[in-house]
Design an enzyme around this catalytic site. Structure first.
Site, PDB file in Angstrom:
ATOM      1  N   TYR A   1      -7.633  52.998 -42.887  1.00  0.00           N
ATOM      2  CA  TYR A   1      -8.706  52.028 -43.131  1.00  0.00           C
ATOM      3  C   TYR A   1      -8.281  50.582 -42.915  1.00  0.00           C
ATOM      4  CZ  TYR A   1     -10.692  56.251 -45.097  1.00  0.00           C
ATOM      5  OH  TYR A   1     -11.132  57.533 -45.261  1.00  0.00           O
TER       6      TYR A   1
ATOM      7  N   CYS B   1     -10.895  32.320 -40.413  1.00  0.00           N
ATOM      8  CA  CYS B   1     -11.598  31.192 -41.021  1.00  0.00           C
ATOM      9  C   CYS B   1     -12.516  31.623 -42.149  1.00  0.00           C
ATOM     10  CB  CYS B   1     -12.344  30.416 -39.946  1.00  0.00           C
ATOM     11  SG  CYS B   1     -11.176  29.545 -38.899  1.00  0.00           S
TER      12      CYS B   1
HETATM   13  C1  LIG Z   1     -14.103  59.420 -45.963  1.00  0.00           C
HETATM   14  C2  LIG Z   1     -14.290  60.863 -46.148  1.00  0.00           C
HETATM   15  C3  LIG Z   1     -13.186  61.693 -46.347  1.00  0.00           C
HETATM   16  C4  LIG Z   1     -11.778  61.177 -46.417  1.00  0.00           C
HETATM   17  O1  LIG Z   1     -11.531  60.336 -47.468  1.00  0.00           O
HETATM   18  P1  LIG Z   1     -10.026  59.871 -47.724  1.00  0.00           P
HETATM   19  O2  LIG Z   1     -10.076  59.002 -48.886  1.00  0.00           O
HETATM   20  O3  LIG Z   1      -9.574  59.142 -46.511  1.00  0.00           O
HETATM   21  O4  LIG Z   1      -9.236  61.112 -47.967  1.00  0.00           O
HETATM   22  C5  LIG Z   1     -13.404  63.048 -46.467  1.00  0.00           C
HETATM   23  N1  LIG Z   1     -14.652  63.570 -46.406  1.00  0.00           N
HETATM   24  C6  LIG Z   1     -15.738  62.795 -46.206  1.00  0.00           C
HETATM   25  C7  LIG Z   1     -17.064  63.419 -46.123  1.00  0.00           C
HETATM   26  C8  LIG Z   1     -15.596  61.427 -46.080  1.00  0.00           C
HETATM   27  O5  LIG Z   1     -16.673  60.661 -45.892  1.00  0.00           O
END
Ligand SMILES: *Cc1c(COP(=O)(O)O)cnc(C)c1O
Length: 435
Positions: free
Chosen positions: A393, A364
């Site tokens: 994600y 909604c």
């Molecule tokens: C989110 C994150 C990643 C991974 O990012 P991706 O885009 O999924 O590869 C790696 N290192 C840190 C510290 C993060 O916060």
């Protein structure tokens, strides 16, 4: 044409125009597990792990690849990643608890985050995890104190913010001055943090980390930031900083739409490794262990979301809304960052696109649209839609908004499917409620 490049390696369209993944047809998967359902292709998942490990180690054997659990983790997947020789990044006590319950080795766990709680830091110490990546002065003091109380010395990296813009969405840009993450080199805070880290009695500062953001389609930001951070590190050699570990983070891009061409893993590897080795040579510095942290690039391409079409609403001359049985509760990315996806009619994939439609979710919120103004074959209620590149994600950011149960996760391989997370029930929704 079927956008093969954004689907898992094993995805195919058969002669009748039906999508299959890992040898399992979309309609069989939908019948067996219901919709919406997230399908993960085991072959793609393992191939992505191997490609990161192999491409980096080929150029620089002293590399560890750490899976960023926040992209999505559960015990079945943790075992697969461990089998493939990956380490793990976590950003919360809950992710850490999942890994501990999965019995992965704790020595190659890195704990990230800009505001780890005292409880989370104690959990890290109690479970003897390898590395805490310290992100603030508050955390430096707190962790040192907690380690002292526990009678331990904790290995740490310091997260610096190099001030390099990776040119991605502002919500997923992290390594710039105006960011909540890391100690800025520019402001002098990073220098202060290194000195504090070296002086802390119960912390063992062994290197530096940065993470620029995600997804990063360019190589140049990695080159610029790697050089900058290693030069920064060299300034502290005489004060006792031994760079035994260096992490340029994650953020490696994947294709979400057919026109996107992310660099191959080998290009990221070549850029990071050649910059690191050349800079170390120039500085007369022993090259450190390299730690890279892909999340999206490992699990994103392995995942496909399957939805069933229900209501179809045509507003003549305006827009045709095709509604599916999921939406922002299982995939918040279009609403949160205007993310774009390919959509494939999973049982009509051979048919010519003839209509411009907008794929709406069932939540909604008017903003609950999964894809806008895309061309698809003529669709009816009951048809299945597939959204690829949905492994990262999406399930990990899923919510129970509108009290909708979150969808199941199914692993497919060689024509067999295996449930690795069941669909939530209404009972699950009320599990924590106290009357
Ligand atoms: C989110 C994150 C990643 C991974 O990012 P991706 O885009 O999924 O590869 C790696 N290192 C840190 C510290 C993060 O916060």
């Amino acid at each position: 044409m079927f956008p093969q490049s954004v689907f898992p390696d094993t995805a195919q369209i058969d002669s009748k125009g039906e999508l299959s993944i890992g040898g399992c047809s979309a309609s069989d998967l939908a019948d067996e597990y219901g919709t919406p359902v997230y399908v993960l292709d085991e072959e793609t998942l393992r191939a992505r792990c191997r490609s990161f490990i192999d491409e980096f180690r080929k150029l620089y054997p002293n590399t560890n690849v750490s899976y960023a659990s926040k992209a999505y983790i559960n015990p079945a997947l943790a075992r697969i990643f461990q089998e493939e020789g990956m380490g793990f990044d976590v950003v919360s006590g809950g992710e850490l608890a999942t890994l501990i319950a999965s019995e992965v080795s704790t020595g190659e766990i890195y704990f990230h985050g800009n505001n780890k709680t005292p409880q989370e830091l104690s959990e890290a110490l109690n479970n003897s995890i390898g590395w805490v990546v310290v992100d603030s002065f508050h955390e430096l003091r707190l962790l040192d104190q907690l380690a002292r109380e526990a009678g331990k010395t904790q290995d740490i990296l310091i997260r610096v913010s190099p001030g390099v813009d990776p040119h991605t969405h502002v919500y997923t840009t992290t390594g710039v001055l105006d960011s909540k993450f890391g100690f800025s080199i520019q402001t002098g805070h990073a220098a202060e943090a290194v000195r504090m880290g070296l002086a802390a009695e119960n912390l063992n500062l062994r290197g530096l980390h940065f993470h620029l953001g995600s997804p990063i389609f360019e190589l140049e930001p990695y080159r610029v930031a790697t050089e900058l951070v290693l030069k920064f590190a060299a300034e502290f050699r005489e004060e006792g900083l031994e760079m035994t570990r260096f992490s340029p983070g994650g953020g490696f891009a994947i294709g979400y739409t057919r026109d996107q061409e992310p660099p191959p893993v080998s290009d990221y590897a070549e850029t990071i490794v050649s910059t690191m080795t050349a800079t170390c040579q120039e500085l007369g510095m022993e090259p450190p262990s390299l730690v890279i942290e892909p999340g999206r690039a490992i699990i994103g391409p392995a995942g496909v979301a399957l939805y069933r079409i229900g209501a179809i609403k045509d507003v003549p001359g305006v827009r045709k809304f095709v509604s599916v049985d999921g939406g922002m509760g299982d995939n918040i990315r279009p609403a949160l960052y205007q993310a774009e996806y390919e959509v494939v009619a999973a049982t009509k994939a051979n048919q010519e696109p003839g209509e411009k439609v907008t794929i709406a979710g069932k939540y909604c919120e008017s903003g609950d649209l999964l894809a806008s103004d895309i061309m698809l074959p003529s669709l009816e209620s009951g048809d299945l839609l597939a959204i690829p590149a949905a492994g990262a994600y999406c399930p990990s950011m899923a919510s129970n908004y509108n009290m909708n149960p979150r969808p199941p996760m199914v692993l497919v391989k060689d024509g067999k499917s295996r449930l690795i997370r069941r669909r939530e029930s209404y009972q699950d929704l009320m599990h924590c409620d106290v009357v």
